[in-house]
Scaffold this motif. Structure first.
Motif, PDB file in Angstrom:
ATOM      1  N   LYS A   2       0.836  -1.198   0.000  1.00 57.77           N
ATOM      2  CA  LYS A   2       0.000   0.000   0.000  1.00 57.77           C
ATOM      3  C   LYS A   2       0.873   1.252   0.000  1.00 57.77           C
ATOM      4  CE  LYS A   2      -4.285  -0.843   2.378  1.00 57.77           C
ATOM      5  NZ  LYS A   2      -4.984  -0.618   3.645  1.00 57.77           N
ATOM      6  N   PRO A   3       0.456   2.283  -0.745  1.00 55.85           N
ATOM      7  CA  PRO A   3       1.211   3.543  -0.678  1.00 55.85           C
ATOM      8  C   PRO A   3       1.034   4.171   0.697  1.00 55.85           C
ATOM      9  CG  PRO A   3      -0.680   3.749  -2.160  1.00 55.85           C
ATOM     10  CD  PRO A   3      -0.636   2.327  -1.696  1.00 55.85           C
ATOM     11  N   LYS A   4       2.078   4.845   1.160  1.00 57.25           N
ATOM     12  CA  LYS A   4       2.006   5.507   2.462  1.00 57.25           C
ATOM     13  C   LYS A   4       1.008   6.647   2.417  1.00 57.25           C
ATOM     14  CE  LYS A   4       6.532   4.645   4.303  1.00 57.25           C
ATOM     15  NZ  LYS A   4       7.721   5.240   4.894  1.00 57.25           N
ATOM     16  N   LYS A   5       0.223   6.751   3.456  1.00 53.39           N
ATOM     17  CA  LYS A   5      -0.734   7.837   3.566  1.00 53.39           C
ATOM     18  C   LYS A   5      -0.046   9.010   4.268  1.00 53.39           C
ATOM     19  CE  LYS A   5      -5.311   8.900   5.284  1.00 53.39           C
ATOM     20  NZ  LYS A   5      -6.478   8.414   6.001  1.00 53.39           N
ATOM     21  N   ILE A   6      -0.122  10.165   3.650  1.00 48.81           N
ATOM     22  CA  ILE A   6       0.481  11.355   4.235  1.00 48.81           C
ATOM     23  C   ILE A   6      -0.575  12.063   5.074  1.00 48.81           C
ATOM     24  CG2 ILE A   6       1.504  13.608   3.753  1.00 48.81           C
ATOM     25  CD1 ILE A   6       2.601  12.401   1.169  1.00 48.81           C
ATOM     26  N   ILE A   7      -0.240  12.272   6.323  1.00 53.03           N
ATOM     27  CA  ILE A   7      -1.156  12.959   7.231  1.00 53.03           C
ATOM     28  C   ILE A   7      -0.613  14.359   7.472  1.00 53.03           C
ATOM     29  CG2 ILE A   7      -2.150  12.983   9.544  1.00 53.03           C
ATOM     30  CD1 ILE A   7      -1.884   9.924   9.526  1.00 53.03           C
ATOM     31  N   ARG A   8      -1.421  15.348   7.180  1.00 50.16           N
ATOM     32  CA  ARG A   8      -1.028  16.735   7.424  1.00 50.16           C
ATOM     33  C   ARG A   8      -1.864  17.275   8.564  1.00 50.16           C
ATOM     34  NH1 ARG A   8       1.651  19.685   2.773  1.00 50.16           N
ATOM     35  NH2 ARG A   8       2.313  17.965   1.500  1.00 50.16           N
ATOM     36  N   ARG A   9      -1.227  18.088   9.370  1.00 55.39           N
ATOM     37  CA  ARG A   9      -1.903  18.640  10.516  1.00 55.39           C
ATOM     38  C   ARG A   9      -1.621  20.140  10.557  1.00 55.39           C
ATOM     39  NH1 ARG A   9       0.482  18.047  16.493  1.00 55.39           N
ATOM     40  NH2 ARG A   9       1.772  19.535  15.683  1.00 55.39           N
ATOM     41  N   THR A  10      -2.609  20.903  10.895  1.00 58.35           N
ATOM     42  CA  THR A  10      -2.427  22.347  11.020  1.00 58.35           C
ATOM     43  C   THR A  10      -1.806  22.638  12.379  1.00 58.35           C
ATOM     44  OG1 THR A  10      -4.351  22.744   9.642  1.00 58.35           O
ATOM     45  CG2 THR A  10      -3.634  24.561  11.019  1.00 58.35           C
ATOM     46  N   VAL A  11      -0.727  23.422  12.372  1.00 58.55           N
ATOM     47  CA  VAL A  11      -0.057  23.743  13.628  1.00 58.55           C
ATOM     48  C   VAL A  11      -0.328  25.168  14.079  1.00 58.55           C
ATOM     49  CG1 VAL A  11       1.784  22.060  13.319  1.00 58.55           C
ATOM     50  CG2 VAL A  11       2.090  24.370  12.457  1.00 58.55           C
ATOM     51  N   GLY A  12      -0.936  25.959  13.243  1.00 62.09           N
ATOM     52  CA  GLY A  12      -1.243  27.326  13.631  1.00 62.09           C
ATOM     53  C   GLY A  12      -1.354  28.217  12.415  1.00 62.09           C
ATOM     54  N   GLN A  13      -1.638  29.462  12.671  1.00 63.61           N
ATOM     55  CA  GLN A  13      -1.729  30.442  11.603  1.00 63.61           C
ATOM     56  C   GLN A  13      -0.573  31.414  11.759  1.00 63.61           C
ATOM     57  OE1 GLN A  13      -5.599  32.215  11.793  1.00 63.61           O
ATOM     58  NE2 GLN A  13      -6.598  30.403  10.992  1.00 63.61           N
ATOM     59  N   PHE A  14      -0.009  31.817  10.638  1.00 61.57           N
ATOM     60  CA  PHE A  14       1.129  32.717  10.647  1.00 61.57           C
ATOM     61  C   PHE A  14       0.833  33.897   9.734  1.00 61.57           C
ATOM     62  CE2 PHE A  14       2.720  28.679  11.922  1.00 61.57           C
ATOM     63  CZ  PHE A  14       3.694  28.958  12.867  1.00 61.57           C
ATOM     64  N   PRO A  15       1.105  35.121  10.196  1.00 62.04           N
ATOM     65  CA  PRO A  15       0.905  36.278   9.324  1.00 62.04           C
ATOM     66  C   PRO A  15       1.974  36.291   8.238  1.00 62.04           C
ATOM     67  CG  PRO A  15       1.942  36.962  11.361  1.00 62.04           C
ATOM     68  CD  PRO A  15       1.607  35.500  11.504  1.00 62.04           C
ATOM     69  N   VAL A  16       1.595  36.680   7.038  1.00 61.69           N
ATOM     70  CA  VAL A  16       2.553  36.826   5.947  1.00 61.69           C
ATOM     71  C   VAL A  16       2.307  38.160   5.251  1.00 61.69           C
ATOM     72  CG1 VAL A  16       2.847  34.353   5.573  1.00 61.69           C
ATOM     73  CG2 VAL A  16       1.126  35.575   4.270  1.00 61.69           C
ATOM     74  N   ILE A  17       3.351  38.689   4.644  1.00 61.75           N
ATOM     75  CA  ILE A  17       3.273  39.942   3.908  1.00 61.75           C
ATOM     76  C   ILE A  17       3.605  39.635   2.460  1.00 61.75           C
ATOM     77  CG2 ILE A  17       4.254  42.251   3.634  1.00 61.75           C
ATOM     78  CD1 ILE A  17       4.938  42.072   6.676  1.00 61.75           C
ATOM     79  N   VAL A  18       2.711  40.031   1.545  1.00 63.13           N
ATOM     80  CA  VAL A  18       2.902  39.798   0.111  1.00 63.13           C
ATOM     81  C   VAL A  18       3.190  41.145  -0.545  1.00 63.13           C
ATOM     82  CG1 VAL A  18       1.859  38.947  -2.015  1.00 63.13           C
ATOM     83  CG2 VAL A  18       1.298  37.850   0.159  1.00 63.13           C
ATOM     84  N   GLN A  19       4.228  41.167  -1.371  1.00 64.66           N
ATOM     85  CA  GLN A  19       4.589  42.398  -2.066  1.00 64.66           C
ATOM     86  C   GLN A  19       4.837  42.093  -3.536  1.00 64.66           C
ATOM     87  OE1 GLN A  19       7.957  44.407  -0.387  1.00 64.66           O
ATOM     88  NE2 GLN A  19       7.874  46.066  -1.857  1.00 64.66           N
ATOM     89  N   GLU A  20       4.254  42.903  -4.403  1.00 66.02           N
ATOM     90  CA  GLU A  20       4.458  42.730  -5.834  1.00 66.02           C
ATOM     91  C   GLU A  20       5.868  43.178  -6.203  1.00 66.02           C
ATOM     92  OE1 GLU A  20       2.097  43.587 -10.007  1.00 66.02           O
ATOM     93  OE2 GLU A  20       1.459  44.598  -8.175  1.00 66.02           O
ATOM     94  N   ASP A  21       6.543  42.371  -7.018  1.00 65.80           N
ATOM     95  CA  ASP A  21       7.891  42.684  -7.476  1.00 65.80           C
ATOM     96  C   ASP A  21       7.814  43.557  -8.725  1.00 65.80           C
ATOM     97  OD1 ASP A  21      10.511  42.633  -8.550  1.00 65.80           O
ATOM     98  OD2 ASP A  21      10.893  40.674  -7.658  1.00 65.80           O
ATOM     99  N   GLU A  22       8.698  44.537  -8.837  1.00 65.05           N
ATOM    100  CA  GLU A  22       8.727  45.434 -10.000  1.00 65.05           C
ATOM    101  C   GLU A  22       8.921  44.662 -11.310  1.00 65.05           C
ATOM    102  OE1 GLU A  22      12.042  47.971  -9.302  1.00 65.05           O
ATOM    103  OE2 GLU A  22      11.030  49.114  -7.745  1.00 65.05           O
ATOM    104  N   LEU A  23       9.666  43.560 -11.245  1.00 67.59           N
ATOM    105  CA  LEU A  23       9.988  42.793 -12.448  1.00 67.59           C
ATOM    106  C   LEU A  23       8.987  41.682 -12.733  1.00 67.59           C
ATOM    107  CD1 LEU A  23      13.839  42.535 -11.842  1.00 67.59           C
ATOM    108  CD2 LEU A  23      12.598  44.193 -13.252  1.00 67.59           C
ATOM    109  N   GLY A  24       7.946  41.594 -11.923  1.00 65.92           N
ATOM    110  CA  GLY A  24       6.928  40.557 -12.093  1.00 65.92           C
ATOM    111  C   GLY A  24       6.963  39.563 -10.950  1.00 65.92           C
ATOM    112  N   GLY A  25       5.849  38.974 -10.669  1.00 63.40           N
ATOM    113  CA  GLY A  25       5.757  38.020  -9.579  1.00 63.40           C
ATOM    114  C   GLY A  25       5.557  38.714  -8.239  1.00 63.40           C
ATOM    115  N   TYR A  26       5.644  37.914  -7.188  1.00 63.75           N
ATOM    116  CA  TYR A  26       5.372  38.404  -5.838  1.00 63.75           C
ATOM    117  C   TYR A  26       6.374  37.836  -4.852  1.00 63.75           C
ATOM    118  CZ  TYR A  26       0.969  39.800  -7.873  1.00 63.75           C
ATOM    119  OH  TYR A  26       0.020  40.384  -8.675  1.00 63.75           O
ATOM    120  N   TRP A  27       6.767  38.670  -3.893  1.00 60.75           N
ATOM    121  CA  TRP A  27       7.588  38.243  -2.761  1.00 60.75           C
ATOM    122  C   TRP A  27       6.666  38.108  -1.557  1.00 60.75           C
ATOM    123  CZ3 TRP A  27      12.559  36.859  -2.855  1.00 60.75           C
ATOM    124  CH2 TRP A  27      13.307  37.227  -3.964  1.00 60.75           C
ATOM    125  N   VAL A  28       6.964  37.149  -0.700  1.00 60.43           N
ATOM    126  CA  VAL A  28       6.155  36.977   0.506  1.00 60.43           C
ATOM    127  C   VAL A  28       7.084  36.573   1.651  1.00 60.43           C
ATOM    128  CG1 VAL A  28       5.562  34.592  -0.108  1.00 60.43           C
ATOM    129  CG2 VAL A  28       4.123  35.816   1.481  1.00 60.43           C
TER     130      VAL A  28
END
Length: 81
Positions: A2-28
């Motif tokens: 049987k393939p291994k079952k991956i169990i994910r668990r939430t450990v909490g919430q973390f604040p993040v800051i998203v900033q648009e990059d001048e050259l395209g895309g986003y930094w966080v």
């Protein structure tokens, strides 16, 4: 075999800051975890990537002898001017 079952668990919430990059895309970054940042072509990709970065940083904390800055009360506020 049987393939291994991956169990994910939430450990909490973390604040993040998203900033648009001048050259395209986003930094966080996650201000409660030192050195925890990522990027992506879209906001959704950047948020997915920072989630993975947060998990890696949390796994690395005990080895580096550091703790999260979560206890310092970081919060996000929007100011209208």
């Amino acid at each position: 075999m049987k393939p291994k079952k991956i169990i994910r668990r939430t450990v909490g919430q973390f604040p993040v800051i998203v900033q648009e990059d001048e050259l395209g895309g986003y930094w966080v970054n996650c201000p409660t975890l030192e050195g925890c940042y990522s990027q992506g072509e879209t906001i959704e990709q950047a948020l997915h990537n920072i989630r993975e970065a947060i998990i890696l940083c949390l796994q690395d904390l005990p080895e580096r002898g550091r703790r999260s800055h979560e206890h310092q009360g970081v919060s996000l506020h929007l100011v209208k001017v």
